[in-house]
Scaffold this active site. Structure first.
Site, PDB file in Angstrom:
ATOM      1  CG  ASP A  50      -6.697  -4.977   7.492  1.00 14.11           C
ATOM      2  OD1 ASP A  50      -6.659  -6.139   7.343  1.00 14.11           O
ATOM      3  OD2 ASP A  50      -7.321  -3.857   6.972  1.00 14.11           O
ATOM      4  CE  LYS A  61      -2.043  -1.949   3.572  1.00 12.58           C
ATOM      5  NZ  LYS A  61      -3.566  -1.883   3.857  1.00 12.58           N
TER       6      LYS A  61
HETATM    7  P1  ADP Z   1      -7.063   1.936   5.678  1.00 11.91           P
HETATM    8  O1  ADP Z   1      -7.097   0.684   4.303  1.00 11.91           O
HETATM    9  O2  ADP Z   1      -6.238   2.620   5.541  1.00 11.91           O
HETATM   10  O3  ADP Z   1      -7.242   0.490   7.181  1.00 11.91           O
HETATM   11  P2  ADP Z   1      -9.787   2.809   5.572  1.00 11.91           P
HETATM   12  O4  ADP Z   1     -10.539   1.181   5.564  1.00 11.91           O
HETATM   13  O5  ADP Z   1     -10.459   3.291   6.609  1.00 11.91           O
HETATM   14  O6  ADP Z   1      -8.389   2.193   5.284  1.00 11.91           O
HETATM   15  O7  ADP Z   1     -10.290   2.543   4.002  1.00 11.91           O
HETATM   16  C1  ADP Z   1      -9.707   3.841   3.826  1.00 11.91           C
HETATM   17  C2  ADP Z   1      -9.773   3.706   1.819  1.00 11.91           C
HETATM   18  O8  ADP Z   1     -11.010   4.008   1.783  1.00 11.91           O
HETATM   19  C3  ADP Z   1      -9.314   5.107   1.754  1.00 11.91           C
HETATM   20  O9  ADP Z   1      -7.725   4.871   0.627  1.00 11.91           O
HETATM   21  C4  ADP Z   1     -10.396   5.273   0.425  1.00 11.91           C
HETATM   22  O10 ADP Z   1      -9.671   4.749  -1.195  1.00 11.91           O
HETATM   23  C5  ADP Z   1     -10.906   4.381  -0.139  1.00 11.91           C
HETATM   24  N1  ADP Z   1     -12.521   5.626   0.682  1.00 11.91           N
HETATM   25  C6  ADP Z   1     -12.236   6.562   1.798  1.00 11.91           C
HETATM   26  N2  ADP Z   1     -13.665   7.302   1.908  1.00 11.91           N
HETATM   27  C7  ADP Z   1     -14.389   7.143  -0.104  1.00 11.91           C
HETATM   28  C8  ADP Z   1     -15.394   7.267  -0.265  1.00 11.91           C
HETATM   29  N3  ADP Z   1     -16.039   8.309  -0.043  1.00 11.91           N
HETATM   30  N4  ADP Z   1     -15.491   6.537  -1.846  1.00 11.91           N
HETATM   31  C9  ADP Z   1     -14.215   5.652  -2.149  1.00 11.91           C
HETATM   32  N5  ADP Z   1     -13.559   5.096  -1.880  1.00 11.91           N
HETATM   33  C10 ADP Z   1     -13.354   5.958  -0.266  1.00 11.91           C
HETATM   34 MG    MG Z   2      -8.170  -0.390   7.881  1.00 13.35          MG
END
Ligand code: ADP
Ligand code: MG
Length: 496
Positions: free
Chosen positions: A232, A197
């Site tokens: 996760d 990532k």
């Molecule tokens: P992580 O994978 O870092 O733990 P999350 O599960 O919170 O984080 O997901 C964040 C990711 O989700 C962002 O990098 C983005 O690609 C996607 N994301 C966040 N908000 C939106 C949205 N409104 N629409 C589409 N994709 C989103």
């Molecule tokens: Mg996450």
């Protein structure tokens, strides 16, 4: 909707009336004529190259099943690492006490505490804090990253309110969610295999990430201990299972992607040593590394070549949030360069890698207005361009093609996991209610993605069987799951 149907009429009329064929046609007209054609043809080619008709998703699902088996047979047996999680018992609902969770995802860093009250009272109180990970830490040293985590945790722990109670003389225990490929060596230790990532932190690969965190906590004077190192997906499975016994699979679709599921220990040939008393364990598939049969476009190949891990994580690069916007951006840049989409000059801002983010393309796809006003203003903000209606329509088609592929491939992957389980334990998956717990910002916020995913599952399983498969957003995410696993693996005596 096909490309030609959306773009050709408007553009075609323009072309015919303003630029009749003539030998004396000025160069710019020639350019416009071929440009008009090439935007449409680039779009058609994109749609063809990333199409996922039934045979493609069928192949992906079957291939996922086969890769899972190969990875369970022997370490290194397939692209899928099929990592043992050392989580052999899932939360029962009886867990009690104060537990912490830390979540290092990809985009965000979260700290959470929960007071668990047992079967009756369940989750008595929670508090959490979320920060985005400073960009420079993604490329810094291991010490810098873990010191940031430990000091954030220290600040959070100081703010613990009176709703939370720790029995006297105990250390606070943490479930540490670390969403990168780790070779787990016990429930509270694991070696980082590689960053994914977009992370490129030096000095962590090959090390125990729990030791890295413990050392940082010591440097920062934080008196807490990690009781469970949790991927996760595993946290999501545990968190969802706390409320619903039918949860057997969990999938993350966020910055990256991964999936885990409950496996029978007698179906894991590579498992050495003592088996769990439950006869079950959670397997972390690391399915982001899957690659067989995925339809790729030139934009995917170019993005992959420019990435920090070329040739790796191909499934992740086609279905997860970090990449969908970037693939769309690359298609739009080519349309701008070769077809003068957005005028004669290629917009500078659009040429910046990762300038178009998945939340942007998601927002554009929610625009139902006649003139696609929101699409226009996002393009203005992100790419610095004024766009015509026909250009906006093309942009939406580009986004849709990429998101459709992503959602459908993710759905095919889920079917691959479910059919593996069904093959080994006939009748226990498809003939009863089985829940797939979903989490991650992409799944949570992108309705079209969710429905493409569900479409592929329904197509592959048929409408009857797919009624038994419940794919739903996990309400607590992985945070409480990790805290629950800290509870079930507490070093202190407990009777839950
Ligand atoms: P992580 O994978 O870092 O733990 P999350 O599960 O919170 O984080 O997901 C964040 C990711 O989700 C962002 O990098 C983005 O690609 C996607 N994301 C966040 N908000 C939106 C949205 N409104 N629409 C589409 N994709 C989103
Ligand atoms: Mg996450």
């Amino acid at each position: 909707m096909s490309v030609a149907a959306t773009t050709s009429p408007a553009v075609g009329t323009l072309y015919v009336s303003r630029f009749p064929t003539s030998r004396g046609m000025p160069r710019v007209t020639m350019a416009l004529r071929s440009n008009v054609i090439s935007v449409g043809s680039i779009l058609t080619k994109l749609q063809q190259d990333c199409a996922t008709p039934f045979p493609v998703i069928r192949h992906v699902a079957d291939s996922m099943t086969a890769d899972m088996r190969a990875g369970l047979a022997v370490d290194g047996g397939s692209n899928l690492k099929m990592i043992l999680s050392y989580v052999d018992s899932l939360p029962s609902g009886n867990e009690k006490g104060l537990f912490y969770a830390l979540d290092l995802g990809g985009t965000n860093f979260r700290a959470l505490r929960v007071q668990l009250g047992g079967k009756e009272d369940r989750v008595v109180a929670t508090e959490f804090e979320q920060l985005s990970i400073p960009q420079e830490l993604m490329f810094g040293t291991s010490e810098e990253l873990f010191d940031f985590i430990a000091s954030t945790l220290a600040g959070f722990a100081e703010k613990e309110s009176e709703k939370f109670h720790l029995p006297h003389g105990r250390q606070r225990e943490i479930g540490f969610t670390f969403s990168f490929p780790v070779k787990q060596t016990s429930i509270d230790s694991g070696i980082l295999m590689k960053w994914t990532k977009g992370f490129a932190v030096s000095g962590t690969a090959g090390r125990d990430v729990v030791a890295c965190l413990n050392e940082a906590m010591e440097r920062q004077g934080v008196d807490m201990r990690v009781s469970a190192l949790v991927n996760d997906t595993v946290g999501t499975l545990a968190g969802a299972r706390y409320w619903d016994d039918d949860v057997l699979v969990a999938v993350i679709l966020g910055t990256g992607t991964n999936a885990c599921y409950v496996e029978r220990t007698d179906c894991i040939p590579k498992l050495q040593g003592p088996r769990s008393s439950s006869g079950r364990t959670i397997i972390n598939t690391e399915w982001g590394a899957f690659s067989d049969g995925i339809p790729l476009t030139v934009f995917d190949r170019d993005m992959d070549a420019a990435s920090i891990n070329p040739g790796e994580q191909i499934f992740e690069k086609t279905i997860s949030g970090m990449y969908l916007g970037e693939i769309a951006r690359r298609a739009l840049v080519t349309m701008a360069e070769e077809g003068s989409l957005f005028g004669m000059a290629v917009p500078n801002k659009l040429s910046t890698p990762f300038a178009l983010r998945t939340p942007d393309i998601c927002a554009m796809q929610q625009d139902n207005s006649d003139d696609l006003q929101a699409v226009g203003s996002i393009l203005h903000n992100v790419a610095g361009v004024e766009s015509s209606l026909s250009e906006r329509r093309i942009v939406v088609e580009v986004c849709d093609a990429i998101v459709r592929r992503g959602g459908r491939l993710a759905g095919a992957g889920i079917v691959g996991i479910l059919q593996k389980m069904e093959q080994d334990s006939k009748g226990t998956i498809f003939n009863k209610r089985t829940v797939v717990a979903m989490d991650g910002g992409l799944y949570e916020h992108y309705p079209q993605y969710r429905s493409y995913l569900q479409d592929a599952v329904t197509e592959l399983l048929g409408s009857d069987t797919s009624k038994n498969i419940v794919i739903e957003h996990s309400k607590d995410g992985s945070g409480i799951g990790a805290a629950l696993l800290a509870a079930t693996n507490s070093k202190y005596d407990h009777d839950f």
